[in-house]
Motif scaffolding. Structure first.
Motif, PDB file in Angstrom:
ATOM      1  N   VAL A 231       0.837  -1.206   0.000  1.00 13.29           N
ATOM      2  CA  VAL A 231       0.000   0.000   0.000  1.00 13.29           C
ATOM      3  C   VAL A 231       0.872   1.256   0.000  1.00 13.29           C
ATOM      4  CG1 VAL A 231      -1.755   1.289   1.278  1.00 13.29           C
ATOM      5  CG2 VAL A 231      -1.923  -1.193   1.111  1.00 13.29           C
ATOM      6  N   ALA A 232       1.956   1.246   0.767  1.00 14.03           N
ATOM      7  CA  ALA A 232       2.866   2.401   0.760  1.00 14.03           C
ATOM      8  C   ALA A 232       3.433   2.631  -0.635  1.00 14.03           C
ATOM      9  CB  ALA A 232       3.986   2.184   1.770  1.00 14.03           C
ATOM     10  N   ASP A 233       3.847   1.543  -1.303  1.00 14.12           N
ATOM     11  CA  ASP A 233       4.383   1.669  -2.663  1.00 14.12           C
ATOM     12  C   ASP A 233       3.329   2.205  -3.617  1.00 14.12           C
ATOM     13  OD1 ASP A 233       6.803   0.675  -1.781  1.00 14.12           O
ATOM     14  OD2 ASP A 233       6.458  -1.373  -2.540  1.00 14.12           O
ATOM     15  N   GLU A 234       2.085   1.743  -3.450  1.00 12.58           N
ATOM     16  CA  GLU A 234       0.999   2.190  -4.337  1.00 12.58           C
ATOM     17  C   GLU A 234       0.750   3.689  -4.178  1.00 12.58           C
ATOM     18  OE1 GLU A 234      -2.926   3.383  -5.510  1.00 12.58           O
ATOM     19  OE2 GLU A 234      -2.433   3.039  -3.397  1.00 12.58           O
ATOM     20  N   ILE A 235       0.768   4.183  -2.945  1.00  7.86           N
ATOM     21  CA  ILE A 235       0.572   5.619  -2.704  1.00  7.86           C
ATOM     22  C   ILE A 235       1.703   6.425  -3.338  1.00  7.86           C
ATOM     23  CG2 ILE A 235       0.494   7.409  -0.917  1.00  7.86           C
ATOM     24  CD1 ILE A 235      -0.841   5.280   0.909  1.00  7.86           C
ATOM     25  N   ASN A 236       2.935   5.961  -3.149  1.00  6.35           N
ATOM     26  CA  ASN A 236       4.073   6.691  -3.721  1.00  6.35           C
ATOM     27  C   ASN A 236       4.040   6.669  -5.246  1.00  6.35           C
ATOM     28  OD1 ASN A 236       5.137   7.487  -1.262  1.00  6.35           O
ATOM     29  ND2 ASN A 236       6.423   5.667  -1.064  1.00  6.35           N
ATOM     30  N   SER A 237       3.629   5.547  -5.815  1.00  7.92           N
ATOM     31  CA  SER A 237       3.546   5.443  -7.274  1.00  7.92           C
ATOM     32  C   SER A 237       2.465   6.363  -7.835  1.00  7.92           C
ATOM     33  CB  SER A 237       3.260   3.998  -7.662  1.00  7.92           C
ATOM     34  OG  SER A 237       3.060   3.870  -9.050  1.00  7.92           O
ATOM     35  N   ARG A 238       1.354   6.438  -7.109  1.00  7.83           N
ATOM     36  CA  ARG A 238       0.220   7.220  -7.619  1.00  7.83           C
ATOM     37  C   ARG A 238       0.409   8.721  -7.451  1.00  7.83           C
ATOM     38  NH1 ARG A 238      -6.125   6.390  -5.836  1.00  7.83           N
ATOM     39  NH2 ARG A 238      -6.962   8.186  -6.982  1.00  7.83           N
ATOM     40  N   PHE A 239       0.945   9.141  -6.303  1.00  8.53           N
ATOM     41  CA  PHE A 239       0.975  10.566  -5.990  1.00  8.53           C
ATOM     42  C   PHE A 239       2.377  11.190  -6.024  1.00  8.53           C
ATOM     43  CE2 PHE A 239      -2.874   9.042  -3.805  1.00  8.53           C
ATOM     44  CZ  PHE A 239      -3.816   9.924  -4.318  1.00  8.53           C
ATOM     45  N   GLY A 240       3.413  10.374  -5.947  1.00 11.99           N
ATOM     46  CA  GLY A 240       4.751  10.916  -5.798  1.00 11.99           C
ATOM     47  C   GLY A 240       5.206  11.727  -7.001  1.00 11.99           C
ATOM     48  N   THR A 241       6.087  12.673  -6.754  1.00 11.43           N
ATOM     49  CA  THR A 241       6.693  13.499  -7.798  1.00 11.43           C
ATOM     50  C   THR A 241       8.207  13.407  -7.640  1.00 11.43           C
ATOM     51  OG1 THR A 241       6.765  15.497  -6.433  1.00 11.43           O
ATOM     52  CG2 THR A 241       4.713  15.085  -7.663  1.00 11.43           C
ATOM     53  N   PRO A 242       8.970  13.903  -8.609  1.00 15.14           N
ATOM     54  CA  PRO A 242      10.432  13.824  -8.484  1.00 15.14           C
ATOM     55  C   PRO A 242      10.982  14.427  -7.194  1.00 15.14           C
ATOM     56  CG  PRO A 242       9.838  14.376 -10.727  1.00 15.14           C
ATOM     57  CD  PRO A 242       8.558  14.390  -9.934  1.00 15.14           C
ATOM     58  N   GLY A 243      10.294  15.427  -6.647  1.00 13.44           N
ATOM     59  CA  GLY A 243      10.799  16.066  -5.436  1.00 13.44           C
ATOM     60  C   GLY A 243      10.040  15.724  -4.165  1.00 13.44           C
ATOM     61  N   TRP A 244       9.092  14.768  -4.255  1.00 14.90           N
ATOM     62  CA  TRP A 244       8.239  14.481  -3.083  1.00 14.90           C
ATOM     63  C   TRP A 244       7.877  13.007  -3.036  1.00 14.90           C
ATOM     64  CZ3 TRP A 244       2.423  14.204  -3.419  1.00 14.90           C
ATOM     65  CH2 TRP A 244       1.845  14.008  -2.155  1.00 14.90           C
ATOM     66  N   THR A 245       8.240  12.373  -1.940  1.00 17.25           N
ATOM     67  CA  THR A 245       7.834  11.000  -1.654  1.00 17.25           C
ATOM     68  C   THR A 245       6.760  11.050  -0.575  1.00 17.25           C
ATOM     69  OG1 THR A 245      10.057  10.194  -2.169  1.00 17.25           O
ATOM     70  CG2 THR A 245       8.607   8.711  -0.936  1.00 17.25           C
ATOM     71  N   PRO A 246       5.499  10.756  -0.906  1.00 20.33           N
ATOM     72  CA  PRO A 246       4.407  10.934   0.069  1.00 20.33           C
ATOM     73  C   PRO A 246       4.555  10.087   1.330  1.00 20.33           C
ATOM     74  CG  PRO A 246       3.528  10.696  -2.149  1.00 20.33           C
ATOM     75  CD  PRO A 246       4.985  10.379  -2.241  1.00 20.33           C
ATOM     76  N   VAL A 247       5.002   8.827   1.176  1.00 19.07           N
ATOM     77  CA  VAL A 247       5.165   7.929   2.318  1.00 19.07           C
ATOM     78  C   VAL A 247       6.638   7.543   2.419  1.00 19.07           C
ATOM     79  CG1 VAL A 247       4.540   5.737   3.398  1.00 19.07           C
ATOM     80  CG2 VAL A 247       2.840   6.987   2.037  1.00 19.07           C
ATOM     81  N   VAL A 248       7.240   7.870   3.539  1.00 22.67           N
ATOM     82  CA  VAL A 248       8.597   7.417   3.838  1.00 22.67           C
ATOM     83  C   VAL A 248       8.453   6.254   4.810  1.00 22.67           C
ATOM     84  CG1 VAL A 248      10.812   8.006   4.891  1.00 22.67           C
ATOM     85  CG2 VAL A 248       9.642   9.654   3.399  1.00 22.67           C
ATOM     86  N   LEU A 249       8.599   5.032   4.287  1.00 19.68           N
ATOM     87  CA  LEU A 249       8.383   3.819   5.073  1.00 19.68           C
ATOM     88  C   LEU A 249       9.725   3.226   5.478  1.00 19.68           C
ATOM     89  CD1 LEU A 249       6.404   1.567   6.093  1.00 19.68           C
ATOM     90  CD2 LEU A 249       6.769   0.454   3.868  1.00 19.68           C
TER      91      LEU A 249
END
Length: 472
Positions: free
Chosen positions: A338-356
């Motif tokens: 789920v963490a990977d899915e959130i990062n794949s969907r929302f992440g940008t080159p300068g922003w990782t939404p979930v740091v797990l």
């Protein structure tokens, strides 16, 4: 039979204050643990003759027991505490610990069963139950041997629910207490257990002079189960108590400002990025901790409130737990997915939404506490949850607390937390938005009140209060 050097105060728990590893050269490396029991037993002072009875958990522990000849472990390994570790047969231990304590009792008290398919109390369960009885009997016999006449014995948790009654039969002179660190199931759920085993668990604890719990809610559930299973009244005159374990403020604040924590803070700031808010969670990947729904709520926040995209990072520390059980391995994998899915969907080159992070690192956890703008503590069910108490104590700027009403900590912290139904993902997302939107002054004031409530009963006093209530 009392020991000729009988201890006046005894603690019994599955896990002790020290663990061992066999190194390549055959020597033993001892690692001391912490927590409320360690602080508490230290607090009674050297004038008391005290002993801690625990189980050997692995090969290193068993080798240490063999080298100690079954007697007390070397004082230099235990912080000068007298510790007797029991080398219980490995198969018996595995049946008792994984088969019964963690796969049945934990699931009952945390109400985790998928009841269309489980539990199934078959012949294999009954075989494991015999091991649970043998495991408890080993503790009772060791305590009986170690205790002085009239000694106070504090038995800990669901692993040792039968030991109070067994010890009472061996040593009626002792003052025996039992403390439950988990929730206690309500009667309808507790009675999923076979009737005879439900009764044996209750009468086991009722062998104690005093049975204590983390909150009034859990204490009341226990008495309700006694009435439902055993009939009206509490047999044997057992007194019921409540002791809400708090955070150790002095230790946490000192430890959180050591150089290794400062190093972790710098690394986390680099992962977070400049000027972003933080939602912090620190948990073991216990099924009851509800990490997946917490991640889904964060995803819902980013979907429903796009203004938070690139402005907030979820620091999610999910440290592996009980990986010898398949259901826990599967859950840990789902957290990662789920963490990977959130990062794949929302992440940008300068922003990782979930740091797990999944590797246990106490210094990094404290660094996250200090950086927290919001602490997310949303268990399905939890005896207390010390993370909810620790983050407000350590947070540098003050934090908002999003707290499940099913955590024991809700009883003390609910007034100043933003309270959620742990199953309601949309409601939890709304709570995260509210928490992130709090003005700095209100957030700091809430955090100050949370910290005061969280430290009302620090570990040493928590232990001494129990001891005083048992011996007074």
């Amino acid at each position: 039979m009392a020991s000729t050097q009988g201890a006046e105060v005894l603690v019994a728990s599955n896990r002790g204050p020290v663990s061992y590893e066999v190194l390549e050269d055959g020597s033993l490396s001892a690692r001391r643990g912490g927590g409320g029991l360690v602080s508490g037993l230290s607090a009674i002072g050297p004038d008391h003759d005290a002993v801690w009875v625990c189980a050997a958990l692995g090969d290193g522990d068993r080798e240490a027991v063999r080298r100690a000849g079954g007697g007390p472990l070397p004082a230099e390994d235990t912080g000068e505490q007298r510790v007797r570790m029991l080398d219980i047969d490995a198969t018996v231990f595995a049946d008792a610990y994984n088969g019964i304590a963690n796969s049945a009792l934990w699931f009952v008290h945390h109400m985790l069963y998928q009841t269309p398919l489980e539990p199934v109390f078959d012949a294999e369960f009954r075989r494991q139950w015999a091991s649970y009885q043998a495991y408890n009997r080993a503790f009772a016999e060791a305590l009986a041997q170690e205790a002085a006449e009239g000694a106070a014995v504090l038995i800990q948790d669901y692993h040792l629910a039968l030991a109070p009654r067994m010890l009472r039969q061996l040593r009626p002179d002792l003052r025996i207490g039992h403390f439950s660190h988990t929730p206690w199931a309500p009667p309808d759920y507790f009675r999923l257990l076979p009737d005879d085993i439900a009764a044996e668990l209750l009468t086991g604890i009722l062998g104690a002079d005093r049975a204590a719990f983390l909150t009034r809610r859990w204490a009341d559930a226990f008495t309700d189960c006694c009435h439902a299973v055993l009939g009206p009244g509490i047999p044997s005159g057992t007194r019921i108590g409540v002791h809400g374990l708090g955070a150790d403020a002095d230790f946490l604040r000192e430890r959180a400002h050591r150089p290794d924590v400062d190093e972790r803070m710098a690394a986390l700031r680099a992962e977070i990025g400049e000027g972003r808010r933080t939602v912090v969670r620190v948990d073991r990947t216990e099924l009851s901790k509800n990490i997946v729904r917490g991640l889904l709520a964060y995803r819902q926040l980013l979907e429903a409130r796009p203004e938070w995209r690139e402005r907030v990072v979820h620091l999610a520390f999910a440290y592996p737990s009980r990986q010898d059980l398949a259901v826990y391995r599967d859950y840990t994998a789902e957290v990662q997915r789920v963490a990977d899915e959130i990062n794949s969907r929302f992440g940008t080159p300068g922003w990782t939404p979930v740091v797990l992070h999944v590797k246990d690192d106490f210094a990094r956890s404290l660094a996250a506490y200090r950086l927290a703008d919001v602490a997310l503590v949303n268990p399905i069910r939890d005896g207390m949850n010390l993370v909810a108490k620790e983050v407000p104590v350590v947070s540098d700027e003050g934090c908002a607390l999003v707290l499940s009403r099913e955590a024991g900590a809700y009883e003390e912290l609910g007034e100043d937390a933003i309270v959620v139904n742990p199953y309601d993902v949309v409601g939890t997302a709304d709570a995260l938005h509210t928490a992130l939107s709090l003005p700095p002054g209100e957030r700091a004031e809430r955090s100050k009140r949370l910290a005061a409530a969280a430290t009302a009963l620090p570990p040493a006093r928590w232990f001494l209060d129990q001891l005083g209530a048992l011996t007074g």
